[in-house]
Write a protein that holds these residues in place. Structure first.
Motif, PDB file in Angstrom:
ATOM      1  N   LEU A 167      -3.498  14.877   9.211  1.00 43.08           N
ATOM      2  CA  LEU A 167      -2.746  15.333   8.039  1.00 43.08           C
ATOM      3  C   LEU A 167      -2.779  14.289   6.921  1.00 43.08           C
ATOM      4  N   PRO A 168      -2.798  14.743   5.661  1.00 38.81           N
ATOM      5  CA  PRO A 168      -2.714  13.793   4.545  1.00 38.81           C
ATOM      6  C   PRO A 168      -1.450  12.949   4.635  1.00 38.81           C
ATOM      7  N   GLU A 169      -1.565  11.695   4.262  1.00 41.34           N
ATOM      8  CA  GLU A 169      -0.439  10.756   4.176  1.00 41.34           C
ATOM      9  C   GLU A 169       0.233  10.506   5.524  1.00 41.34           C
ATOM     10  N   SER A 170      -0.458  10.772   6.629  1.00 40.82           N
ATOM     11  CA  SER A 170       0.127  10.576   7.953  1.00 40.82           C
ATOM     12  C   SER A 170      -0.192   9.178   8.477  1.00 40.82           C
ATOM     13  N   MET A 212       0.843  -1.195   0.000  1.00 41.43           N
ATOM     14  CA  MET A 212       0.000   0.000   0.000  1.00 41.43           C
ATOM     15  C   MET A 212       0.881   1.250   0.000  1.00 41.43           C
ATOM     16  N   LYS A 213       0.505   2.238  -0.789  1.00 44.10           N
ATOM     17  CA  LYS A 213       1.314   3.440  -0.959  1.00 44.10           C
ATOM     18  C   LYS A 213       0.850   4.569  -0.028  1.00 44.10           C
ATOM     19  N   LYS A 214       1.810   5.432   0.352  1.00 41.06           N
ATOM     20  CA  LYS A 214       1.403   6.576   1.178  1.00 41.06           C
ATOM     21  C   LYS A 214       0.480   7.506   0.397  1.00 41.06           C
ATOM     22  N   SER A 215       0.640   7.550  -0.929  1.00 38.97           N
ATOM     23  CA  SER A 215      -0.220   8.402  -1.759  1.00 38.97           C
ATOM     24  C   SER A 215      -1.680   7.951  -1.730  1.00 38.97           C
ATOM     25  N   ASP A 216      -1.933   6.722  -1.282  1.00 35.81           N
ATOM     26  CA  ASP A 216      -3.316   6.254  -1.131  1.00 35.81           C
ATOM     27  C   ASP A 216      -4.049   7.021  -0.039  1.00 35.81           C
ATOM     28  N   PHE A 217      -3.305   7.745   0.784  1.00 35.69           N
ATOM     29  CA  PHE A 217      -3.904   8.448   1.928  1.00 35.69           C
ATOM     30  C   PHE A 217      -3.791   9.970   1.774  1.00 35.69           C
ATOM     31  N   TYR A 218      -3.635  10.393   0.542  1.00 35.90           N
ATOM     32  CA  TYR A 218      -3.544  11.836   0.269  1.00 35.90           C
ATOM     33  C   TYR A 218      -4.935  12.404  -0.013  1.00 35.90           C
ATOM     34  N   TYR A 219      -5.163  13.639   0.474  1.00 31.09           N
ATOM     35  CA  TYR A 219      -6.369  14.382   0.104  1.00 31.09           C
ATOM     36  C   TYR A 219      -6.008  15.862   0.024  1.00 31.09           C
ATOM     37  N   ASP A 220      -6.742  16.597  -0.795  1.00 36.08           N
ATOM     38  CA  ASP A 220      -6.512  18.036  -0.945  1.00 36.08           C
ATOM     39  C   ASP A 220      -7.180  18.785   0.199  1.00 36.08           C
ATOM     40  N   LEU A 221      -6.422  19.668   0.839  1.00 39.29           N
ATOM     41  CA  LEU A 221      -6.959  20.457   1.941  1.00 39.29           C
ATOM     42  C   LEU A 221      -6.597  21.922   1.741  1.00 39.29           C
ATOM     43  N   LYS A 271       7.957   9.238   4.786  1.00 44.25           N
ATOM     44  CA  LYS A 271       8.787   9.547   3.619  1.00 44.25           C
ATOM     45  C   LYS A 271       8.795   8.404   2.609  1.00 44.25           C
ATOM     46  N   GLU A 272       8.660   7.174   3.086  1.00 44.67           N
ATOM     47  CA  GLU A 272       8.709   6.018   2.211  1.00 44.67           C
ATOM     48  C   GLU A 272       7.393   5.875   1.448  1.00 44.67           C
ATOM     49  N   GLU A 273       7.475   5.573   0.145  1.00 43.30           N
ATOM     50  CA  GLU A 273       6.259   5.409  -0.638  1.00 43.30           C
ATOM     51  C   GLU A 273       5.516   4.136  -0.238  1.00 43.30           C
ATOM     52  N   MET A 294      -3.618   6.540   8.318  1.00 46.27           N
ATOM     53  CA  MET A 294      -3.544   5.096   8.061  1.00 46.27           C
ATOM     54  C   MET A 294      -4.257   4.314   9.162  1.00 46.27           C
ATOM     55  N   LEU A 295      -4.110   4.787  10.415  1.00 46.66           N
ATOM     56  CA  LEU A 295      -4.761   4.114  11.533  1.00 46.66           C
ATOM     57  C   LEU A 295      -6.282   4.154  11.388  1.00 46.66           C
ATOM     58  N   ILE A 296      -6.835   5.332  11.142  1.00 48.41           N
ATOM     59  CA  ILE A 296      -8.300   5.402  11.064  1.00 48.41           C
ATOM     60  C   ILE A 296      -8.815   4.703   9.811  1.00 48.41           C
ATOM     61  N   SER A 297      -7.980   4.617   8.765  1.00 45.87           N
ATOM     62  CA  SER A 297      -8.361   3.885   7.562  1.00 45.87           C
ATOM     63  C   SER A 297      -8.329   2.377   7.801  1.00 45.87           C
TER      64      SER A 297
END
Length: 342
Positions: free
Chosen positions: A300-303, A1-10, A216-218, A307-310
């Motif tokens: 925060l996005p990608e934090s 799973m990628k960190k970018s999967d947890f990005y959102y625009d704010l 930092k890691e993808e 990931m925990l709440i997801s």
């Protein structure tokens, strides 16, 4: 799973710079993980979702004035030291800036010599310094005199009342950042919960500034979590286990309370009194053992907290809830609005 999967625009305007006048007047987004439905409420309406016999678990850690400004002995260049973790015997894990001025063996002084310190070692992985402090008297009293509250980097406005970055039930000093999910609770709301027959239990997890450290890691599985010190006492363990055995729901107020319980719980969701260091990293695929509902802030996005709440709901449900929160102009992060995941 990628960190970018947890990005959102704010939009930056949605990052809350100050707390509301009344703690429990913040908005509350309620996400039901059974069907993904979302309700828009206010925090004081949380009472409607809790049943008699349920147990709410809070983190009672208190933020210390962990930001110190000093300089190296014999030099005048200002050096900032942020206390992260108390390692015992006056030794603290710290962040320093500028790092080049805090090499191993450097002597530091703060407040005209009221407090001095020695850089004993440097962690090659993250650059954190192990610093031993030298002083007379009580360390926390010196911090109150010399230190300042280390607000998160996204808060740029001055905080008029430092107590607004503390929960009303904060008790045990040691955190470098507030367990912010609890900032919405008032003494009156806590009493209403007691009157309804809800058990209130308290753990301690000292929140480090690593909670703001970006992934930092993808590939998220390559991320190394920071360690934080926790305490669960006999009374809290008993209340949680009694609730579990009686068929009540266990609520975690904040990701820190959640991480503490998940560190300790066995496969049946029961816990025991203990203390220690946790670096538990919870991301989708994790099976929760100890909690049924989670009260949390917007992260925060990608934090790692996203990931925990997801993991607790699902990534798709969480991302859709966040999309709705942005559209409805909720206030985000430490002084922002709240979220309840049922």
């Amino acid at each position: 799973m990628k960190k970018s999967d947890f990005y959102y625009d704010l939009p930056e305007r949605l990052i809350a710079q100050h707390p509301l006048a009344e703690r429990d007047s913040s908005r509350l987004l309620v996400l039901d993980r059974r069907d993904g439905s979302v309700q828009h409420r206010h925090f004081r309406e949380l009472l409607e979702y809790v049943r008699p016999g349920d147990c709410m678990v809070f983190n009672n850690s208190r933020v210390i004035p962990a930001r110190l400004m000093g300089h190296a002995v014999g030099h005048t260049t200002p050096i900032e030291v942020l206390l992260l973790n108390d390692r015992g015997e006056c030794l603290w894990e710290c962040l320093t800036r500028p790092g080049r001025k805090t090499r191993e063996g450097v002597e530091l002084t703060f407040g005209d010599g009221l407090l001095t310190a020695t850089v004993e070692s440097i962690n090659p992985k993250d650059g954190n310094r192990m610093i031993r402090f030298h002083y007379e008297g009580i360390f926390l009293e010196l911090l109150d005199k010399l230190g300042t509250m280390p607000l998160p980097p996204y808060i740029r406005e001055k905080l008029d009342d430092p107590e607004r970055y503390q929960t009303v039930y904060s008790k045990t000093p040691g955190s470098a950042a507030a367990p912010t999910a609890g900032l919405h609770f008032t003494e009156e709301l806590l009493q209403l919960l007691r009157d309804k027959g809800v058990k209130l239990a308290f753990v301690t997890l000292h929140v480090g500034l690593g909670t703001f450290r970006p992934v930092k890691e993808e590939e998220i599985t390559d991320h190394v979590m920071h360690s934080e010190f926790y305490i669960m006492d006999e009374d809290t363990a008993r209340l949680i286990n009694e609730t579990r055995d009686a068929g009540g729901s266990v609520w975690a107020v904040g990701t820190t309370a959640c991480r503490t319980m998940e560190t300790i719980a066995d496969e049946t969701g029961h816990v025991r009194a203990q203390s220690g260091w946790t670096d538990i990293f919870i991301y989708p695929g994790y099976r929760f053992k100890s909690i049924d509902h989670l009260v949390t802030n917007f992260h925060l996005p990608e934090s790692t907290l996203m990931m925990l709440i997801s993991a607790f709901a699902s990534r798709e449900m969480v991302m859709e809830a966040y999309r709705q929160a942005v559209e409805a102009e909720y206030r985000f992060f430490s002084f922002g609005d709240s979220m309840l995941i049922l």
